[in-house]
Write a protein that holds these residues in place. Structure first.
Motif, PDB file in Angstrom:
ATOM      1  N   ASP A   1       0.841  -1.204   0.000  1.00 15.63           N
ATOM      2  CA  ASP A   1       0.000   0.000   0.000  1.00 15.63           C
ATOM      3  C   ASP A   1       0.875   1.252   0.000  1.00 15.63           C
ATOM      4  N   GLY A   2       0.473   2.235  -0.793  1.00 10.32           N
ATOM      5  CA  GLY A   2       1.151   3.522  -0.783  1.00 10.32           C
ATOM      6  C   GLY A   2       2.340   3.626  -1.699  1.00 10.32           C
ATOM      7  N   VAL A   3       2.660   2.567  -2.448  1.00 10.17           N
ATOM      8  CA  VAL A   3       3.786   2.618  -3.367  1.00 10.17           C
ATOM      9  C   VAL A   3       3.285   3.090  -4.729  1.00 10.17           C
ATOM     10  N   ASP A   4       3.754   4.267  -5.151  1.00 13.58           N
ATOM     11  CA  ASP A   4       3.312   4.830  -6.416  1.00 13.58           C
ATOM     12  C   ASP A   4       4.183   4.370  -7.582  1.00 13.58           C
ATOM     13  N   ALA A   5       5.476   4.207  -7.323  1.00 11.20           N
ATOM     14  CA  ALA A   5       6.392   3.854  -8.392  1.00 11.20           C
ATOM     15  C   ALA A   5       6.137   2.420  -8.858  1.00 11.20           C
ATOM     16  N   GLU A   6       6.323   2.196 -10.142  1.00  8.32           N
ATOM     17  CA  GLU A   6       6.139   0.865 -10.678  1.00  8.32           C
ATOM     18  C   GLU A   6       7.301  -0.054 -10.309  1.00  8.32           C
ATOM     19  N   GLN A   7       8.454   0.536 -10.043  1.00 11.96           N
ATOM     20  CA  GLN A   7       9.620  -0.257  -9.695  1.00 11.96           C
ATOM     21  C   GLN A   7      10.372   0.428  -8.563  1.00 11.96           C
TER      22      GLN A   7
ATOM     23  N   ASP B   1      25.230 -11.876   8.578  1.00 16.11           N
ATOM     24  CA  ASP B   1      25.560 -12.677   7.402  1.00 16.11           C
ATOM     25  C   ASP B   1      24.997 -12.065   6.126  1.00 16.11           C
ATOM     26  N   ALA B   2      23.886 -11.345   6.243  1.00 15.50           N
ATOM     27  CA  ALA B   2      23.235 -10.776   5.065  1.00 15.50           C
ATOM     28  C   ALA B   2      22.476  -9.524   5.468  1.00 15.50           C
ATOM     29  N   LEU B   3      22.400  -8.575   4.526  1.00 13.88           N
ATOM     30  CA  LEU B   3      21.661  -7.338   4.738  1.00 13.88           C
ATOM     31  C   LEU B   3      20.976  -6.980   3.416  1.00 13.88           C
ATOM     32  N   LEU B   4      19.691  -6.700   3.471  1.00 18.91           N
ATOM     33  CA  LEU B   4      18.929  -6.292   2.295  1.00 18.91           C
ATOM     34  C   LEU B   4      18.229  -4.983   2.607  1.00 18.91           C
ATOM     35  N   HIS B   5      18.610  -3.922   1.876  1.00 18.93           N
ATOM     36  CA  HIS B   5      18.032  -2.594   2.094  1.00 18.93           C
ATOM     37  C   HIS B   5      17.043  -2.301   0.974  1.00 18.93           C
ATOM     38  N   THR B   6      15.804  -1.964   1.331  1.00 25.46           N
ATOM     39  CA  THR B   6      14.742  -1.680   0.373  1.00 25.46           C
ATOM     40  C   THR B   6      14.025  -0.403   0.786  1.00 25.46           C
ATOM     41  N   PRO B   7      13.142   0.128  -0.057  1.00 27.56           N
ATOM     42  CA  PRO B   7      12.357   1.295   0.365  1.00 27.56           C
ATOM     43  C   PRO B   7      11.392   1.001   1.504  1.00 27.56           C
TER      44      PRO B   7
ATOM     45  N   HIS C   1      13.662   4.974   5.242  1.00 26.05           N
ATOM     46  CA  HIS C   1      12.933   4.227   4.223  1.00 26.05           C
ATOM     47  C   HIS C   1      11.787   5.052   3.642  1.00 26.05           C
ATOM     48  N   ASP C   2      11.643   4.967   2.336  1.00 21.55           N
ATOM     49  CA  ASP C   2      10.652   5.757   1.621  1.00 21.55           C
ATOM     50  C   ASP C   2       9.222   5.384   2.008  1.00 21.55           C
ATOM     51  N   THR C   3       8.964   4.094   2.075  1.00 21.89           N
ATOM     52  CA  THR C   3       7.622   3.588   2.392  1.00 21.89           C
ATOM     53  C   THR C   3       7.757   2.509   3.457  1.00 21.89           C
ATOM     54  N   PRO C   4       7.921   2.871   4.726  1.00 22.64           N
ATOM     55  CA  PRO C   4       8.138   1.862   5.763  1.00 22.64           C
ATOM     56  C   PRO C   4       7.009   0.827   5.786  1.00 22.64           C
ATOM     57  N   ALA C   5       7.382  -0.441   5.668  1.00 21.88           N
ATOM     58  CA  ALA C   5       6.375  -1.510   5.622  1.00 21.88           C
ATOM     59  C   ALA C   5       7.027  -2.831   6.008  1.00 21.88           C
ATOM     60  N   VAL C   6       7.304  -2.988   7.294  1.00 22.94           N
ATOM     61  CA  VAL C   6       7.911  -4.220   7.787  1.00 22.94           C
ATOM     62  C   VAL C   6       7.045  -5.425   7.440  1.00 22.94           C
ATOM     63  N   ALA C   7       5.719  -5.281   7.576  1.00 18.17           N
ATOM     64  CA  ALA C   7       4.824  -6.402   7.312  1.00 18.17           C
ATOM     65  C   ALA C   7       4.929  -6.894   5.872  1.00 18.17           C
ATOM     66  N   ALA C   8       5.140  -5.978   4.917  1.00 16.89           N
ATOM     67  CA  ALA C   8       5.234  -6.384   3.512  1.00 16.89           C
ATOM     68  C   ALA C   8       6.454  -7.261   3.274  1.00 16.89           C
ATOM     69  N   LEU C   9       7.577  -6.945   3.900  1.00 21.82           N
ATOM     70  CA  LEU C   9       8.775  -7.763   3.760  1.00 21.82           C
ATOM     71  C   LEU C   9       8.558  -9.155   4.348  1.00 21.82           C
ATOM     72  N   ILE C  10       7.963  -9.194   5.530  1.00 20.70           N
ATOM     73  CA  ILE C  10       7.696 -10.485   6.172  1.00 20.70           C
ATOM     74  C   ILE C  10       6.719 -11.306   5.330  1.00 20.70           C
ATOM     75  N   ASP C  11       5.695 -10.660   4.808  1.00 20.01           N
ATOM     76  CA  ASP C  11       4.693 -11.383   4.014  1.00 20.01           C
ATOM     77  C   ASP C  11       5.274 -11.866   2.689  1.00 20.01           C
TER      78      ASP C  11
END
Length: 439
Positions: A73-79, A120-126, A185-195
């Motif tokens: 929700d709230g993400v306007d950009a296509e990518q 061991d790993a780090l993934l940075h997203t909006p 983060h541009d669009t904070p959404a921890v739940a989206a990453l987990i889902d």
């Protein structure tokens, strides 16, 4: 990658721009406001082309965390862009293009009791940052609750925590931390990453065939960064760094859209005097597969930046917080957890959110404290001006022919107070306090 992520370079000052001269400014402004006519990436030092033996990448397991844009929700950009790293420390020189992103990531991370090099790993997203490693959720939870976070329940097998001084959310289970910050983060959404990880929502590579192709080509290694198209750049880009002992390899890929043929002749002509790869590359390989361009390069052992010579040094990993006393007109910065920091390396500035076509000149100031070091539980009060302002100017108001190109600067209301880390001449924002009245 996201607007609120601290930049790799120092914040500009009017004095610095004047020292550099009008010609340098004109070049920088033109680069910032003009699209690349050939839609090709900038090139570096000259290289020798020939077949090289690049080590195989690992399967791209990180992509399981990436939600499709339409699934959030709230993400306007296509990518959207993302950055993956294996943070473990290197004890030998590495390419500057590999070392620089670590500074950006450290400046954006709170301290969770683990330490950057131990992940061991780090993934940075909006939407947030995912951290993986061998750590115990209970120990992380203790660090969080002792550094200003409050427990707020659970989501599946994750324990949830949050804080509101600068809105931050953290989900923790054994071996995994998923966190978001409104500053970072541009669009904070921890739940989206987990889902996305759980398969409850569609994933990026399933929704975008171009993303899938680039991810499959580059794979997973010490670093992977994906950049989507923009108005000025119609190709998708993904790059990776792989290591075989102390030998580094840089892999760069470009995917052109349907209906556009990669300009092979132009790419090869430009490669005579340079390459799209990091400047330390000596030998490289160039190939085209339909709409996909792949450039691979080998960096000899010993080339690059030695860990002891990183300049400016990597920022400390600290959880910062603040208290506001409106009656006294102060903001008190709090060191909540993490590394001890020499106060000589810290400062602050007022800054403002302005349109993209404006240039802002924040003025760094020393941190007002007599302490030599800040450690957990230390506090530093900063007295605010009655009306904090910052000087700014639209790009089109800069008079490059004048003795003072910035005579048309004007005062703008400051919207935040930035805490800076920058021993020497380079300042990097590591925390930001929104000022009252800012939106």
């Amino acid at each position: 990658m996201v607007p609120n992520t601290p930049a790799d370079d120092a914040s500009p000052t009017r004095r610095a721009f004047l020292r550099r001269g009008v010609g340098a400014l004109a070049t920088g402004v033109a680069a910032a406001t003009t699209g690349c006519a050939s839609a090709l990436p900038p090139l570096g030092a000259a290289q020798r082309f020939g077949r090289i033996d690049v080590p195989d990448a690992d399967p791209p397991r990180y992509r399981r965390w990436l939600p499709a844009p339409a699934a959030v929700d709230g993400v306007d950009a296509e990518q959207y862009a993302y950055l993956f790293r294996r943070p473990g420390a290197l004890d030998y020189p590495a390419p500057v293009r590999f070392t620089t992103p670590r500074k950006r990531l450290l400046a954006s991370l709170d301290h969770f009791g683990v330490g950057y090099a131990n992940y061991d790993a780090l993934l940075h997203t909006p939407f947030g940052t995912v951290l993986g490693g061998s750590f115990d959720a209970a120990a992380v939870a203790t660090t969080l609750t002792q550094s200003g976070y409050a427990a707020t329940g659970s989501r599946g097998d994750y324990d949830l925590f949050e804080r509101d001084d600068v809105s931050r959310r953290v989900a923790v289970r054994d071996g995994t931390i998923v966190r978001s910050s409104e500053r970072v983060h541009d669009t904070p959404a921890v739940a989206a990453l987990i889902d996305a990880w759980a398969g409850r929502i569609e994933r990026y590579h399933a929704a975008d065939a171009g993303v899938a192709r680039l991810i499959d080509t580059v794979g997973e290694s010490r670093m992977v960064e994906y950049i989507p198209p923009t108005d000025d750049r119609y190709w998708q880009k993904c790059e990776g760094f792989r290591f075989d002992g102390s030998t580094a390899y840089h892999v760069m890929t470009f995917l052109y859209p349907d209906g556009r043929t990669p300009p092979e002749a132009e790419l090869r002509d430009r490669a005579v005097d340079g390459t799209v790869l990091t400047r330390e590359v000596e030998n490289s390989d160039f190939r085209i597969d339909g709409r996909l361009v792949v450039v691979e390069g080998r960096i000899p052992p010993g080339e690059g930046v030695d860990p002891a010579d990183i300049t400016p040094p990597y920022p400390p990993q600290v959880t910062w917080g603040y208290d506001r006393d409106a009656a006294a007109g102060t903001v008190t910065l709090r060191h909540e957890a993490g590394d001890h920091v020499p106060t000589a390396a810290l400062g602050y500035q007022f800054d403002a959110d302005t349109p993209d076509d404006w240039l802002v000149f924040p003025e760094p100031r020393p941190l007002p404290t007599d302490a030599e070091t800040l450690a957990p539980e230390d506090r530093v009060p900063v007295t605010l001006p009655e009306t904090p302002t910052v000087e700014a100017i639209p790009f089109d108001a800069i008079d490059r022919d004048a003795e003072d190109p910035f005579a048309a600067t004007e005062s703008r209301p400051a919207t935040r107070l930035d805490l800076l880390y920058g021993p020497g001449s380079s300042d990097r924002p590591v925390f930001a306090v929104p000022l009252e009245g800012s939106s």
